[in-house]
Design an enzyme around this catalytic site. Structure first.
Site, PDB file in Angstrom:
ATOM      1  N   LYS A  25      61.987  33.592  27.645  1.00 48.53           N
ATOM      2  CA  LYS A  25      62.211  34.814  28.436  1.00 48.53           C
ATOM      3  C   LYS A  25      60.913  35.304  29.079  1.00 48.53           C
ATOM      4  CE  LYS A  25      66.580  36.181  28.353  1.00 48.53           C
ATOM      5  NZ  LYS A  25      67.371  36.486  29.540  1.00 48.53           N
ATOM      6  N   THR A  57      63.596  40.995  28.101  1.00 46.25           N
ATOM      7  CA  THR A  57      64.023  41.454  26.780  1.00 46.25           C
ATOM      8  C   THR A  57      62.874  41.990  25.926  1.00 46.25           C
ATOM      9  OG1 THR A  57      64.772  40.627  24.626  1.00 46.25           O
ATOM     10  CG2 THR A  57      63.908  38.993  26.121  1.00 46.25           C
ATOM     11  N   GLU A  74      62.454  41.178  23.044  1.00 49.68           N
ATOM     12  CA  GLU A  74      61.975  40.053  22.225  1.00 49.68           C
ATOM     13  C   GLU A  74      60.634  39.523  22.739  1.00 49.68           C
ATOM     14  OE1 GLU A  74      63.291  38.235  19.306  1.00 49.68           O
ATOM     15  OE2 GLU A  74      64.035  40.279  19.213  1.00 49.68           O
ATOM     16  N   TYR A  90      63.215  31.598  22.072  1.00 45.57           N
ATOM     17  CA  TYR A  90      63.934  32.453  23.032  1.00 45.57           C
ATOM     18  C   TYR A  90      62.971  33.436  23.696  1.00 45.57           C
ATOM     19  CZ  TYR A  90      66.800  36.427  24.612  1.00 45.57           C
ATOM     20  OH  TYR A  90      67.349  37.459  25.339  1.00 45.57           O
TER      21      TYR A  90
HETATM   22  P1  NDP Z   1      75.666  36.758  26.157  1.00 48.05           P
HETATM   23  O1  NDP Z   1      75.169  35.748  25.200  1.00 48.05           O
HETATM   24  O2  NDP Z   1      76.864  37.589  25.785  1.00 48.05           O
HETATM   25  O3  NDP Z   1      76.008  36.037  27.541  1.00 48.05           O
HETATM   26  C1  NDP Z   1      75.221  34.997  28.044  1.00 48.05           C
HETATM   27  C2  NDP Z   1      75.907  34.382  29.246  1.00 48.05           C
HETATM   28  O4  NDP Z   1      75.130  33.275  29.721  1.00 48.05           O
HETATM   29  C3  NDP Z   1      77.313  33.823  28.959  1.00 48.05           C
HETATM   30  O5  NDP Z   1      78.162  34.140  30.042  1.00 48.05           O
HETATM   31  C4  NDP Z   1      77.063  32.324  28.917  1.00 48.05           C
HETATM   32  O6  NDP Z   1      78.193  31.543  29.236  1.00 48.05           O
HETATM   33  C5  NDP Z   1      76.002  32.172  30.002  1.00 48.05           C
HETATM   34  N1  NDP Z   1      75.279  30.905  29.954  1.00 48.05           N
HETATM   35  C6  NDP Z   1      74.692  30.333  28.887  1.00 48.05           C
HETATM   36  N2  NDP Z   1      74.139  29.147  29.248  1.00 48.05           N
HETATM   37  C7  NDP Z   1      74.391  28.999  30.560  1.00 48.05           C
HETATM   38  C8  NDP Z   1      74.095  27.969  31.503  1.00 48.05           C
HETATM   39  N3  NDP Z   1      73.424  26.852  31.169  1.00 48.05           N
HETATM   40  N4  NDP Z   1      74.510  28.128  32.778  1.00 48.05           N
HETATM   41  C9  NDP Z   1      75.203  29.225  33.158  1.00 48.05           C
HETATM   42  N5  NDP Z   1      75.546  30.212  32.310  1.00 48.05           N
HETATM   43  C10 NDP Z   1      75.130  30.098  31.027  1.00 48.05           C
HETATM   44  O7  NDP Z   1      74.451  37.715  26.525  1.00 48.05           O
HETATM   45  P2  NDP Z   1      74.423  39.286  26.868  1.00 48.05           P
HETATM   46  O8  NDP Z   1      75.510  39.582  27.814  1.00 48.05           O
HETATM   47  O9  NDP Z   1      74.281  40.039  25.618  1.00 48.05           O
HETATM   48  O10 NDP Z   1      73.007  39.397  27.599  1.00 48.05           O
HETATM   49  C11 NDP Z   1      72.878  39.188  29.006  1.00 48.05           C
HETATM   50  C12 NDP Z   1      71.467  38.768  29.314  1.00 48.05           C
HETATM   51  O11 NDP Z   1      70.568  39.794  28.909  1.00 48.05           O
HETATM   52  C13 NDP Z   1      71.000  37.511  28.601  1.00 48.05           C
HETATM   53  O12 NDP Z   1      70.130  36.843  29.464  1.00 48.05           O
HETATM   54  C14 NDP Z   1      70.233  38.033  27.396  1.00 48.05           C
HETATM   55  O13 NDP Z   1      69.272  37.093  26.986  1.00 48.05           O
HETATM   56  C15 NDP Z   1      69.607  39.277  27.984  1.00 48.05           C
HETATM   57  N6  NDP Z   1      69.334  40.355  27.069  1.00 48.05           N
HETATM   58  C16 NDP Z   1      70.320  40.806  26.237  1.00 48.05           C
HETATM   59  C17 NDP Z   1      70.095  41.875  25.405  1.00 48.05           C
HETATM   60  C18 NDP Z   1      71.147  42.395  24.488  1.00 48.05           C
HETATM   61  O14 NDP Z   1      70.805  43.143  23.560  1.00 48.05           O
HETATM   62  N7  NDP Z   1      72.421  42.083  24.716  1.00 48.05           N
HETATM   63  C19 NDP Z   1      68.777  42.554  25.399  1.00 48.05           C
HETATM   64  C20 NDP Z   1      67.824  42.015  26.347  1.00 48.05           C
HETATM   65  C21 NDP Z   1      68.109  40.956  27.144  1.00 48.05           C
HETATM   66  P3  NDP Z   1      79.250  31.044  28.101  1.00 48.05           P
HETATM   67  O15 NDP Z   1      80.219  32.168  27.916  1.00 48.05           O
HETATM   68  O16 NDP Z   1      79.838  29.834  28.713  1.00 48.05           O
HETATM   69  O17 NDP Z   1      78.442  30.758  26.864  1.00 48.05           O
HETATM   70  P1  GDR Z   2      68.136  39.924  18.157  1.00 49.87           P
HETATM   71  O1  GDR Z   2      69.623  40.255  17.686  1.00 49.87           O
HETATM   72  O2  GDR Z   2      67.576  38.754  17.482  1.00 49.87           O
HETATM   73  O3  GDR Z   2      67.367  41.207  18.075  1.00 49.87           O
HETATM   74  O4  GDR Z   2      68.393  39.512  19.677  1.00 49.87           O
HETATM   75  P2  GDR Z   2      70.437  39.854  16.382  1.00 49.87           P
HETATM   76  O5  GDR Z   2      71.559  40.811  16.330  1.00 49.87           O
HETATM   77  O6  GDR Z   2      70.756  38.408  16.336  1.00 49.87           O
HETATM   78  O7  GDR Z   2      69.389  40.153  15.193  1.00 49.87           O
HETATM   79  C1  GDR Z   2      68.867  41.462  14.971  1.00 49.87           C
HETATM   80  C2  GDR Z   2      68.098  41.479  13.665  1.00 49.87           C
HETATM   81  O8  GDR Z   2      69.021  41.341  12.581  1.00 49.87           O
HETATM   82  C3  GDR Z   2      68.485  40.416  11.639  1.00 49.87           C
HETATM   83  N1  GDR Z   2      69.570  39.833  10.847  1.00 49.87           N
HETATM   84  C4  GDR Z   2      70.558  39.055  11.317  1.00 49.87           C
HETATM   85  N2  GDR Z   2      70.844  38.643  12.571  1.00 49.87           N
HETATM   86  C5  GDR Z   2      71.958  37.882  12.758  1.00 49.87           C
HETATM   87  N3  GDR Z   2      72.278  37.507  13.985  1.00 49.87           N
HETATM   88  N4  GDR Z   2      72.752  37.504  11.711  1.00 49.87           N
HETATM   89  C6  GDR Z   2      72.490  37.889  10.410  1.00 49.87           C
HETATM   90  O9  GDR Z   2      73.213  37.539   9.501  1.00 49.87           O
HETATM   91  C7  GDR Z   2      71.345  38.706  10.224  1.00 49.87           C
HETATM   92  N5  GDR Z   2      70.804  39.292   9.121  1.00 49.87           N
HETATM   93  C8  GDR Z   2      69.727  39.972   9.517  1.00 49.87           C
HETATM   94  C9  GDR Z   2      67.760  39.403  12.515  1.00 49.87           C
HETATM   95  O10 GDR Z   2      66.866  38.630  11.722  1.00 49.87           O
HETATM   96  C10 GDR Z   2      67.095  40.337  13.518  1.00 49.87           C
HETATM   97  O11 GDR Z   2      65.913  40.841  12.989  1.00 49.87           O
HETATM   98  C11 GDR Z   2      69.299  40.242  20.511  1.00 49.87           C
HETATM   99  C12 GDR Z   2      69.893  39.263  21.532  1.00 49.87           C
HETATM  100  O12 GDR Z   2      70.904  39.916  22.262  1.00 49.87           O
HETATM  101  C13 GDR Z   2      68.825  38.796  22.497  1.00 49.87           C
HETATM  102  O13 GDR Z   2      69.430  38.016  23.528  1.00 49.87           O
HETATM  103  C14 GDR Z   2      68.139  40.021  23.116  1.00 49.87           C
HETATM  104  O14 GDR Z   2      67.132  39.621  23.994  1.00 49.87           O
HETATM  105  C15 GDR Z   2      67.566  40.901  22.010  1.00 49.87           C
HETATM  106  O15 GDR Z   2      68.630  41.305  21.154  1.00 49.87           O
HETATM  107  C16 GDR Z   2      66.917  42.150  22.571  1.00 49.87           C
END
Ligand code: NDP
Ligand code: GDR
Length: 352
Positions: A155, A127, A129, A151
């Site tokens: 990662k 990520t 992050e 987090y």
């Molecule tokens: P989500 O939060 O939507 O999905 C995470 C998944 O992980 C869910 O299916 C969740 O299951 C499962 N999970 C959590 N804990 C466990 C565990 N202990 N054992 C098995 N499964 C578990 O994430 P995204 O789909 O958005 O992201 C996918 C991956 O990519 C993640 O690893 C995230 O950190 C990473 N990522 C995401 C980005 C983004 O912008 N979306 C950017 C960069 C990286 P349950 O439904 O039961 O909670």
């Molecule tokens: P991020 O996503 O932390 O980048 O992680 P998020 O959407 O939670 O926050 C993005 C930015 O918005 C600011 N923010 C808020 N965020 C949330 N959630 N709620 C609020 O009310 C709010 N107000 C302002 C945050 O401070 C932050 O700066 C996501 C996740 O999908 C990770 O798993 C993944 O790795 C990274 O994107 C890339």
């Protein structure tokens, strides 16, 4: 028929990747956690839930024995490790759980592959992050890592563990450093979906104000369905590598709010600064957005903008959907969902 194992199939990316791999002719094994109520709404929305080429298997990434059994029973060609405690905000409150799932969890899978069959390919969901504090912009594969949350730290451990298993045991370990990617399937705890869901509620009269934390944070937001395509392409390369996936455009959270209201024909004007900043409806002066410091994080990632040149050259990939199109798509889907919920008499607690 090739077999793929996707951990975290109930999440946003898991659902889109399932759809993609099935269309590529794979048999997909998707893992879900045993919970009091399991949650397949994303797979259902994509029409994948009952697909004959998807098998759902119970699994928890924190259980090493579970990982070994899963890998040896399925003998997949490719493992996509998408499971994680993925919410940055929660990671400050649950650092140990986050380290265990998001960090050590990946190592459990790598160990299982090393023990059972080192020929199995492994994708790690790294990520942006991990870049954290700004050292260079745009961020690319060689940029210094300085994570700003438990987090991000977890990662980074998983990222280096994957590279280490690549170098030590010749395991085909791929790292996709994906920047934020969103979609109508995004969880409501993340800021884009929180915004589009609130905007839908304001339009339909079921919500009156949107409370947010840091409006100045800048993110490089792309469309999730396009990003999972890169995961697949990275796994089809001759050699395992690391790739940044991003759009190379960055906007503030404030900009995204303005964009989302624009999708329902409301123009927002911003007044005040810091904790006192508000967003008002230009047409009637009504306050629609305010800052609530409860949503601030102990340490923030201020600016993310990625350079996807390597992915463009080596994977032949480029983003297509603009942020305006993505935002509109999310707002429209949330209006549709909220209307359905209103018609069904549901006002709160819906999973989507
Ligand atoms: P989500 O939060 O939507 O999905 C995470 C998944 O992980 C869910 O299916 C969740 O299951 C499962 N999970 C959590 N804990 C466990 C565990 N202990 N054992 C098995 N499964 C578990 O994430 P995204 O789909 O958005 O992201 C996918 C991956 O990519 C993640 O690893 C995230 O950190 C990473 N990522 C995401 C980005 C983004 O912008 N979306 C950017 C960069 C990286 P349950 O439904 O039961 O909670
Ligand atoms: P991020 O996503 O932390 O980048 O992680 P998020 O959407 O939670 O926050 C993005 C930015 O918005 C600011 N923010 C808020 N965020 C949330 N959630 N709620 C609020 O009310 C709010 N107000 C302002 C945050 O401070 C932050 O700066 C996501 C996740 O999908 C990770 O798993 C993944 O790795 C990274 O994107 C890339």
């Amino acid at each position: 028929m090739k077999k793929a194992l996707i951990t975290g199939v109930t999440g946003q990316d898991g659902a889109y990747l399932t759809k993609l791999l099935i269309s590529e002719g794979y048999k997909v094994f998707g893992t879900f956690r045993r919970n009091s109520s399991v949650n397949f709404w994303r797979l259902q929305e994509l029409g994948m839930h009952n697909h004959p080429n998807l098998k759902l298997v119970e699994f928890d990434l924190t259980d090493q024995a579970n990982c070994i059994h899963l890998i040896s029973e399925i003998q997949p060609d490719e493992v996509y490790n998408l499971a994680a405690q993925s919410f940055v905000g929660v990671s400050f409150k649950q650092p140990l759980t986050t380290a265990s799932v998001t960090g050590i969890g990946a190592l459990h899978l790598l160990e299982a592959i090393r023990i059972v069959n080192p020929k199995i390919k492994f994708y790690q969901a790294s990520t942006s992050e991990m870049f954290g504090k700004v050292h260079e912009i745009p961020q690319k594969e060689t940029t210094f890592f300085h994570p700003r949350s438990p987090y991000g730290v977890a990662k980074l451990f998983a990222h280096w563990a994957t590279i280490n298993y690549r170098e030590s045991y010749d395991i085909f370990g791929v790292c996709g450093i994906l920047f934020n990617h969103e979609s109508p399937l995004r969880g409501k705890e993340f800021v884009t979906r929180k915004i589009t869901d609130a905007v839908a509620g304001i339009k339909l009269g079921t919500a009156d104000i949107l409370e947010l934390g840091n409006l100045d944070a800048k993110r490089d937001w792309g469309y999730a369905e396009e990003y999972v395509e890169c995961m697949y392409r990275m796994m089809q390369q001759e050699t395992p590598d690391t790739f940044v996936i991003a759009t190379n455009r960055t906007e503030t959270v404030r900009d995204f709010v303005t964009m989302a209201f624009k999708a329902i024909d409301i123009n927002i004007a911003w007044e005040g600064t810091g904790e006192n900043e508000i967003g008002i409806n230009k047409a009637n002066g009504e306050t629609l957005v305010k800052v609530n410091p409860e949503f601030y994080r102990p340490a923030e990632v201020e600016l993310l903008i990625g350079d996807p040149s390597k992915a463009k050259t080596m994977l032949g990939w480029a983003p297509k959907t603009t942020l305006e199109e993505l935002c509109k798509m999310m707002v429209e889907k949330d209006i549709e969902r909220n209307e359905k919920a209103i018609n069904a008499g549901i006002t709160a607690g819906t999973s989507f």
